[in-house]
Design a protein around this motif. Sequence first.
Motif, PDB file in Angstrom:
ATOM      1  N   MET A  50       0.825  -1.202   0.000  1.00  0.00           N
ATOM      2  CA  MET A  50       0.000   0.000   0.000  1.00  0.00           C
ATOM      3  C   MET A  50       0.865   1.262   0.000  1.00  0.00           C
ATOM      4  SD  MET A  50      -3.258   0.579   2.516  1.00  0.00           S
ATOM      5  CE  MET A  50      -3.779  -1.088   2.108  1.00  0.00           C
ATOM      6  N   VAL A  51       1.967   1.231   0.751  1.00  0.00           N
ATOM      7  CA  VAL A  51       2.887   2.374   0.759  1.00  0.00           C
ATOM      8  C   VAL A  51       3.442   2.622  -0.635  1.00  0.00           C
ATOM      9  CG1 VAL A  51       5.157   3.151   1.573  1.00  0.00           C
ATOM     10  CG2 VAL A  51       3.521   2.172   3.195  1.00  0.00           C
ATOM     11  N   ARG A  52       3.839   1.562  -1.296  1.00  0.00           N
ATOM     12  CA  ARG A  52       4.380   1.720  -2.658  1.00  0.00           C
ATOM     13  C   ARG A  52       3.327   2.284  -3.599  1.00  0.00           C
ATOM     14  NH1 ARG A  52       6.568  -3.480  -1.065  1.00  0.00           N
ATOM     15  NH2 ARG A  52       8.824  -3.266  -0.657  1.00  0.00           N
ATOM     16  N   GLY A  53       2.085   1.851  -3.429  1.00  0.00           N
ATOM     17  CA  GLY A  53       1.020   2.371  -4.271  1.00  0.00           C
ATOM     18  C   GLY A  53       0.751   3.845  -4.023  1.00  0.00           C
ATOM     19  N   LEU A  54       0.736   4.253  -2.755  1.00  0.00           N
ATOM     20  CA  LEU A  54       0.508   5.666  -2.439  1.00  0.00           C
ATOM     21  C   LEU A  54       1.642   6.537  -2.971  1.00  0.00           C
ATOM     22  CD1 LEU A  54      -0.809   5.357   1.235  1.00  0.00           C
ATOM     23  CD2 LEU A  54      -2.118   6.105  -0.760  1.00  0.00           C
ATOM     24  N   ARG A  55       2.857   6.049  -2.835  1.00  0.00           N
ATOM     25  CA  ARG A  55       3.994   6.820  -3.344  1.00  0.00           C
ATOM     26  C   ARG A  55       3.971   6.909  -4.864  1.00  0.00           C
ATOM     27  NH1 ARG A  55       8.878   4.590   0.662  1.00  0.00           N
ATOM     28  NH2 ARG A  55       8.480   6.080   2.367  1.00  0.00           N
ATOM     29  N   ALA A  56       3.563   5.834  -5.504  1.00  0.00           N
ATOM     30  CA  ALA A  56       3.473   5.858  -6.967  1.00  0.00           C
ATOM     31  C   ALA A  56       2.433   6.867  -7.441  1.00  0.00           C
ATOM     32  CB  ALA A  56       3.138   4.465  -7.490  1.00  0.00           C
ATOM     33  N   ALA A  57       1.417   7.099  -6.583  1.00  0.00           N
ATOM     34  CA  ALA A  57       0.381   8.078  -6.921  1.00  0.00           C
ATOM     35  C   ALA A  57       0.797   9.499  -6.550  1.00  0.00           C
ATOM     36  CB  ALA A  57      -0.918   7.719  -6.211  1.00  0.00           C
ATOM     37  N   GLY A  58       2.027   9.667  -6.074  1.00  0.00           N
ATOM     38  CA  GLY A  58       2.544  10.997  -5.787  1.00  0.00           C
ATOM     39  C   GLY A  58       2.387  11.468  -4.362  1.00  0.00           C
ATOM     40  N   HIS A  59       1.989  10.577  -3.440  1.00  0.00           N
ATOM     41  CA  HIS A  59       1.775  10.980  -2.054  1.00  0.00           C
ATOM     42  C   HIS A  59       3.030  10.712  -1.207  1.00  0.00           C
ATOM     43  CE1 HIS A  59      -2.409  11.600  -2.943  1.00  0.00           C
ATOM     44  NE2 HIS A  59      -2.541  10.345  -3.352  1.00  0.00           N
ATOM     45  N   SER A  60       3.240  11.555  -0.230  1.00  0.00           N
ATOM     46  CA  SER A  60       4.322  11.354   0.722  1.00  0.00           C
ATOM     47  C   SER A  60       3.863  10.388   1.815  1.00  0.00           C
ATOM     48  CB  SER A  60       4.731  12.690   1.357  1.00  0.00           C
ATOM     49  OG  SER A  60       5.652  12.486   2.407  1.00  0.00           O
ATOM     50  N   VAL A  61       4.673   9.388   2.096  1.00  0.00           N
ATOM     51  CA  VAL A  61       4.405   8.439   3.187  1.00  0.00           C
ATOM     52  C   VAL A  61       5.696   8.327   3.991  1.00  0.00           C
ATOM     53  CG1 VAL A  61       3.629   6.140   3.841  1.00  0.00           C
ATOM     54  CG2 VAL A  61       2.803   7.169   1.704  1.00  0.00           C
ATOM     55  N   ALA A  62       5.662   8.825   5.212  1.00  0.00           N
ATOM     56  CA  ALA A  62       6.880   8.904   6.021  1.00  0.00           C
ATOM     57  C   ALA A  62       6.894   7.946   7.197  1.00  0.00           C
ATOM     58  CB  ALA A  62       7.064  10.332   6.538  1.00  0.00           C
ATOM     59  N   ARG A  63       5.722   7.493   7.662  1.00  0.00           N
ATOM     60  CA  ARG A  63       5.655   6.698   8.884  1.00  0.00           C
ATOM     61  C   ARG A  63       4.845   5.422   8.668  1.00  0.00           C
ATOM     62  NH1 ARG A  63       3.961  11.403  13.283  1.00  0.00           N
ATOM     63  NH2 ARG A  63       5.734  12.820  12.897  1.00  0.00           N
ATOM     64  N   LEU A  64       5.217   4.407   9.428  1.00  0.00           N
ATOM     65  CA  LEU A  64       4.456   3.165   9.446  1.00  0.00           C
ATOM     66  C   LEU A  64       4.391   2.681  10.889  1.00  0.00           C
ATOM     67  CD1 LEU A  64       3.047   1.542   7.264  1.00  0.00           C
ATOM     68  CD2 LEU A  64       5.019   0.023   7.194  1.00  0.00           C
ATOM     69  N   ASP A  65       3.175   2.579  11.411  1.00  0.00           N
ATOM     70  CA  ASP A  65       2.921   2.099  12.761  1.00  0.00           C
ATOM     71  C   ASP A  65       2.510   0.635  12.642  1.00  0.00           C
ATOM     72  OD1 ASP A  65       1.909   1.459  15.245  1.00  0.00           O
ATOM     73  OD2 ASP A  65       0.860   3.359  15.527  1.00  0.00           O
ATOM     74  N   LEU A  66       3.361  -0.271  13.130  1.00  0.00           N
ATOM     75  CA  LEU A  66       3.149  -1.701  12.945  1.00  0.00           C
ATOM     76  C   LEU A  66       2.267  -2.327  14.020  1.00  0.00           C
ATOM     77  CD1 LEU A  66       6.806  -2.646  11.940  1.00  0.00           C
ATOM     78  CD2 LEU A  66       4.869  -2.178  10.439  1.00  0.00           C
ATOM     79  N   GLY A  67       1.827  -1.545  14.972  1.00  0.00           N
ATOM     80  CA  GLY A  67       0.922  -2.040  15.994  1.00  0.00           C
ATOM     81  C   GLY A  67       1.608  -2.870  17.049  1.00  0.00           C
ATOM     82  N   GLY A  68       0.802  -3.479  17.900  1.00  0.00           N
ATOM     83  CA  GLY A  68       1.304  -4.318  18.975  1.00  0.00           C
ATOM     84  C   GLY A  68       0.842  -5.747  18.793  1.00  0.00           C
ATOM     85  N   GLY A  69       0.534  -6.405  19.920  1.00  0.00           N
ATOM     86  CA  GLY A  69      -0.008  -7.752  19.853  1.00  0.00           C
ATOM     87  C   GLY A  69       0.977  -8.866  20.101  1.00  0.00           C
ATOM     88  N   LEU A  70       2.268  -8.555  20.253  1.00  0.00           N
ATOM     89  CA  LEU A  70       3.272  -9.586  20.475  1.00  0.00           C
ATOM     90  C   LEU A  70       2.935 -10.338  21.752  1.00  0.00           C
ATOM     91  CD1 LEU A  70       5.974 -10.665  19.331  1.00  0.00           C
ATOM     92  CD2 LEU A  70       7.136  -9.073  20.859  1.00  0.00           C
ATOM     93  N   GLY A  71       2.720 -11.651  21.620  1.00  0.00           N
ATOM     94  CA  GLY A  71       2.225 -12.433  22.740  1.00  0.00           C
ATOM     95  C   GLY A  71       3.316 -12.936  23.653  1.00  0.00           C
ATOM     96  N   ILE A  72       2.900 -13.402  24.823  1.00  0.00           N
ATOM     97  CA  ILE A  72       3.814 -14.051  25.763  1.00  0.00           C
ATOM     98  C   ILE A  72       3.393 -15.506  25.870  1.00  0.00           C
ATOM     99  CG2 ILE A  72       4.372 -11.965  27.033  1.00  0.00           C
ATOM    100  CD1 ILE A  72       2.387 -12.801  29.184  1.00  0.00           C
TER     101      ILE A  72
END
Length: 440
Positions: A232-254
């Motif tokens: 999705m980031v590559r697609g947005l950039r190809a459309a001319g949009h700036s994408v600087a951040r990616l929040d990968l979330g949490g959820g890492l289990g124990i």
Amino acid sequence: MTVFAPPPQMIPDSWLTRREGTVYAEEVPLAVVAGAIGTPFYAYSALALRSNYAALEQVLSPLGVSICFAVKANSNVNVLAEFAALGCGMDIVSGGEMARALAAGTPPGRIIFSGVGKTRPEITAALRAGLHQINVESAAELEAVAAAARDLGLRAPVVLRVNPDVDAKTHAKITTARRDSKFGIAATDVPGLYAAGATRPELEMLGLAVHIGSQVLDLAPFRQAWAALAQMVRGLRAAGHSVARLDLGGGLGIGDADHPGPDLVGYARAIRETVGDLDLALTVEPGRWLCGRAGALVTEVVYLKPGAHGDLAIVDAAMNDLMRPALYEARHPVLTLHPPRGAVDAQPCRLVGPICESSDDFGSYQGLGRLAPADLLAFTHAGAYGATMSSTYNSRDLIPEVLVMGERFRVIRARAGIETALRLETPGAWQSIGEGSLSV
């Protein structure tokens, strides 16, 4: 009947040790704390909190990944202060959590505001405080953020949370990225909404976010979700949009003795191989992984009672103190604070609480030996979603919390009894609705 059967004498966390039969939290006997403040209570290890953060930072810092603690896992301001002092950011889901994060000493620029139902006052407060970003979860919320920013004369830092339709393979109540989830924006709608936001002068469109669920033990769903975001980031950039951040979330289990948690090196490798080549500022939002194994709930046996499938031990902790077994069918390892008596492989013992609900049941356990009234038990792996979800149901006390550090301990949330509750229920003055108004 499901029976939880840990190996006898198993000590699941390094901050808990058994010495000559006595269980210590770091260098403090838990029975001494129980004698000082009564039961039930939560105990946390400062050493374990710090060690967990250091271990995660060690594998993620070479990738330039920032860590934001999910405050909902344990919102005690003293616990948050432990992480803030180490440079950890915070992931919040309410205005109250923002106040706690700030009170703990977290710089506003290290706080991320997530959640599907942010109110206009909460959004306004977040923008005034100068938070790092607002993770927007719907087109309607994007409009609310834009309106608040316009009224304040500010530019809102926005990241869109994507729903990638990925099954985290965890409990249904903590899975958040399937198509029917209330969380996030459908992947097909993200490009159009991102493009529309980029035209708004009051919005600064910075990137994308995802969070697939909690207590995820398999790295494959993470890889699937992060790979979808990379595309999705590559697609947005190809459309001319700036994408600087990616929040990968949490959820890492124990994990536990039977189901080990994800390998941290493998977790870091999954990040590098899916999004590491995109030149993005990356963030993860662990909660349970950082604090879950750093806490225990200590309780006392009140009565013993014969049951159809073994003895019942009625303890003074209840579902209002530890909600996870009733809500998620979770099972926490249990230790006796005394040396187990008799054969540890005897008939299972079912641990139940005093609340007038059949769901006030912690499960059946083997390996505890013969129990007696006044025995002390500790539910381990209880540092996350324990005290933070506690309540005063049945007009019970709000459970206290204790922080242990070396040979010292201190209360970090006092027990709130019925006197406190009754003060909150002191009636205010009657308020007239005014002449000519309709009464209901």
